[in-house]
Design a protein around this motif. Structure first.
Motif, PDB file in Angstrom:
ATOM      1  N   LYS A 199       4.532   9.762  -5.838  1.00 57.26           N
ATOM      2  CA  LYS A 199       3.534  10.532  -6.748  1.00 57.26           C
ATOM      3  C   LYS A 199       2.528  11.527  -5.786  1.00 57.26           C
ATOM      4  O   LYS A 199       2.302  12.540  -6.432  1.00 57.26           O
ATOM      5  CB  LYS A 199       2.667   9.825  -7.747  1.00 57.26           C
ATOM      6  CG  LYS A 199       3.496   9.203  -8.941  1.00 57.26           C
ATOM      7  CD  LYS A 199       3.538  10.107  -9.899  1.00 57.26           C
ATOM      8  CE  LYS A 199       4.305   9.453 -11.270  1.00 57.26           C
ATOM      9  NZ  LYS A 199       4.418  10.739 -12.314  1.00 57.26           N
ATOM     10  N   LYS A 244       3.072   5.494  -4.660  1.00 54.54           N
ATOM     11  CA  LYS A 244       1.999   6.629  -4.118  1.00 54.54           C
ATOM     12  C   LYS A 244       2.814   7.594  -3.262  1.00 54.54           C
ATOM     13  O   LYS A 244       2.423   8.777  -3.327  1.00 54.54           O
ATOM     14  CB  LYS A 244       1.060   5.874  -3.311  1.00 54.54           C
ATOM     15  CG  LYS A 244      -0.035   6.521  -2.772  1.00 54.54           C
ATOM     16  CD  LYS A 244      -1.208   5.638  -2.141  1.00 54.54           C
ATOM     17  CE  LYS A 244      -2.385   6.602  -1.354  1.00 54.54           C
ATOM     18  NZ  LYS A 244      -3.244   5.801  -0.654  1.00 54.54           N
ATOM     19  N   LYS A 245       3.742   7.283  -2.553  1.00 53.13           N
ATOM     20  CA  LYS A 245       4.536   8.053  -1.804  1.00 53.13           C
ATOM     21  C   LYS A 245       5.299   9.191  -2.644  1.00 53.13           C
ATOM     22  O   LYS A 245       5.224  10.232  -2.208  1.00 53.13           O
ATOM     23  CB  LYS A 245       5.461   7.263  -0.872  1.00 53.13           C
ATOM     24  CG  LYS A 245       6.343   8.281   0.105  1.00 53.13           C
ATOM     25  CD  LYS A 245       6.865   7.256   1.142  1.00 53.13           C
ATOM     26  CE  LYS A 245       7.376   8.385   2.434  1.00 53.13           C
ATOM     27  NZ  LYS A 245       8.029   7.389   3.475  1.00 53.13           N
ATOM     28  N   ASP A 249      -0.921  11.659  -3.578  1.00 54.28           N
ATOM     29  CA  ASP A 249      -2.427  11.195  -3.616  1.00 54.28           C
ATOM     30  C   ASP A 249      -3.228  12.049  -4.612  1.00 54.28           C
ATOM     31  O   ASP A 249      -3.436  13.301  -4.280  1.00 54.28           O
ATOM     32  CB  ASP A 249      -3.342  11.149  -2.318  1.00 54.28           C
ATOM     33  CG  ASP A 249      -4.471  10.231  -2.343  1.00 54.28           C
ATOM     34  OD1 ASP A 249      -4.911  10.252  -3.577  1.00 54.28           O
ATOM     35  OD2 ASP A 249      -4.729   9.650  -1.445  1.00 54.28           O
ATOM     36  N   SER A 279       0.800  -6.105  -4.795  1.00 51.63           N
ATOM     37  CA  SER A 279       0.565  -5.345  -3.590  1.00 51.63           C
ATOM     38  C   SER A 279       0.783  -6.084  -2.442  1.00 51.63           C
ATOM     39  O   SER A 279       1.489  -5.340  -1.429  1.00 51.63           O
ATOM     40  CB  SER A 279      -1.098  -4.860  -3.444  1.00 51.63           C
ATOM     41  OG  SER A 279      -1.403  -3.779  -4.589  1.00 51.63           O
ATOM     42  N   LEU A 299      -1.981   3.347  -9.791  1.00 51.96           N
ATOM     43  CA  LEU A 299      -0.947   3.972  -9.089  1.00 51.96           C
ATOM     44  C   LEU A 299      -0.777   3.889  -7.843  1.00 51.96           C
ATOM     45  O   LEU A 299       0.211   3.754  -6.879  1.00 51.96           O
ATOM     46  CB  LEU A 299      -0.797   5.805  -9.417  1.00 51.96           C
ATOM     47  CG  LEU A 299      -0.653   6.190 -10.819  1.00 51.96           C
ATOM     48  CD1 LEU A 299      -1.139   7.650 -10.668  1.00 51.96           C
ATOM     49  CD2 LEU A 299       0.872   5.822 -11.070  1.00 51.96           C
ATOM     50  N   SER A 300      -2.070   4.023  -7.120  1.00 48.90           N
ATOM     51  CA  SER A 300      -2.053   3.601  -5.418  1.00 48.90           C
ATOM     52  C   SER A 300      -1.663   1.902  -5.324  1.00 48.90           C
ATOM     53  O   SER A 300      -1.921   1.769  -4.013  1.00 48.90           O
ATOM     54  CB  SER A 300      -3.425   3.967  -5.013  1.00 48.90           C
ATOM     55  OG  SER A 300      -4.435   3.007  -5.578  1.00 48.90           O
ATOM     56  N   SER A 341      -5.807   6.124 -11.110  1.00 50.15           N
ATOM     57  CA  SER A 341      -5.494   6.655  -9.873  1.00 50.15           C
ATOM     58  C   SER A 341      -5.237   5.077  -8.926  1.00 50.15           C
ATOM     59  O   SER A 341      -4.372   4.945  -8.009  1.00 50.15           O
ATOM     60  CB  SER A 341      -6.593   7.285  -9.102  1.00 50.15           C
ATOM     61  OG  SER A 341      -7.681   6.679  -8.990  1.00 50.15           O
ATOM     62  N   ASP A 342      -6.247   4.267  -9.206  1.00 48.80           N
ATOM     63  CA  ASP A 342      -6.049   2.873  -8.430  1.00 48.80           C
ATOM     64  C   ASP A 342      -4.885   1.866  -8.883  1.00 48.80           C
ATOM     65  O   ASP A 342      -4.222   1.283  -8.213  1.00 48.80           O
ATOM     66  CB  ASP A 342      -7.467   2.036  -8.694  1.00 48.80           C
ATOM     67  CG  ASP A 342      -8.299   2.321  -7.716  1.00 48.80           C
ATOM     68  OD1 ASP A 342      -8.137   2.773  -6.851  1.00 48.80           O
ATOM     69  OD2 ASP A 342      -9.708   2.200  -8.231  1.00 48.80           O
TER      70      ASP A 342
END
Length: 309
Positions: free
Chosen positions: A167, A164-165, A169, A287, A157-158, A154-155
């Motif tokens: 997939k 993230k948009k 949340d 990021s 992907l985020s 999850s981290d």
């Protein structure tokens, strides 16, 4: 119940919240304002004068304390100052709330939450609840009410706003809605947490290695590790002006640094996996670059629209 409010350049919001809570003297016993070395002019002096002015004005004013930190130690360490201070008092009440200065809760909602907690202890067992929080209504921000415990996937992907948009949340609890009873969850937002003092002592309070972000997930992880549950009361609510102070004093790239510092601590310290911490930390630069590009594109789009008009 007792209350800790962490203040940083938020005198107006903090005193507004305290003024409201003091009226709830049947529900709130002790209030501690911890000033995290505010930089606004005369902020700490104003807080001390406020405390002095409140003396004798209400039944509860004698239980209002102001603690001035010598440095800005962040969310976790700052709140811990107030939490540990309250733990040292001779107080039989086992509940303490952490409240952000920019929240608002009405007396009937707070009373309802406390009654809900009492009923939940009958269901799940005495001293079984580590933390409970009411439904949050965010102003000018679409935030989560609660979320699943983050993991490496999850981290990763985020780390990308675009991914993230696409997939969505993956940590979201599907079907979560207001006025739908009590839900057993993993993580709750840190703007208002009603905590079990005994549980806090067992997990050694909030993880002070973090400065900003991820405190909630580390709290939820540690509570679960010690056998405590986290509950969301969807039948009662509070209002939150999300990240009002953070957005004023911290820019986007600084936020990313704080976020990745805290994520690294979550994996390396709380979960005990330095490898996962290193993997997450390696995504920091990506990021930042992506965030900068998106920001520049938004600025260019605004300029283009302005030119056309």
């Amino acid at each position: 119940m007792d209350v800790v409010i962490l203040n940083f350049n938020s005198f107006d919001d903090t005193t507004r919240l305290v003024n409201n809570l003091i009226k709830m003297d049947k529900l709130v016993e002790n209030i501690v304002i911890v000033d995290n070395k505010s930089t606004a002019k005369n902020e700490q002096e104003k807080l001390l004068k406020y405390r002095l002015a409140m003396t004798g004005k209400s039944i509860n004013s004698k239980n209002l304390e102001v603690i001035l930190n010598r440095s800005n130690t962040g969310y976790a360490a700052g709140n811990n100052v107030g939490l540990r201070f309250l733990a040292s008092k001779d107080n039989k009440d086992n509940l303490v709330a952490i409240m952000n200065p920019d929240i608002d809760i009405q007396e009937n909602q707070l009373s309802g939450l406390l009654n809900c907690h009492k009923n939940c202890e009958k269901k799940w067992g005495d001293n079984s609840i580590g933390v409970i929080s009411p439904w949050v209504i965010n102003k000018n921000f679409k935030g989560l009410q609660a979320w699943k415990m983050p993991n490496l996937i999850s981290d990763v992907l985020s780390a990308s706003l675009i991914l993230k948009k696409i997939k969505g949340d993956i940590l979201t609890y599907k079907g979560l809605k207001q006025n739908d009873g009590v839900k057993n969850v993993d993580v709750l937002p840190g703007s208002f947490l009603l905590l079990n003092k005994t549980a806090l002592e067992k997990i050694d309070y909030l993880n002070e290695s973090t400065f900003l972000y991820c405190e909630e997930r580390i709290l939820g992880y540690n509570l679960k590790k010690f056998g405590y549950i986290s509950l969301l009361d969807t039948d009662h609510y509070y209002i939150h002006e999300h990240s009002k102070t953070i957005n004023k004093y911290v820019n986007n790239l600084q936020k990313i640094d704080y976020l990745y510092d805290s994520k690294k601590i979550y994996y390396s310290s709380a979960k005990g996996s330095k490898l996962q911490g290193s993997i997450i930390n390696s995504l920091r630069t990506f990021s930042k670059v992506e965030n900068t590009i998106i920001h520049l594109l938004k600025v260019s789009k605004r300029k283009l629209i302005s030119t056309i008009k």
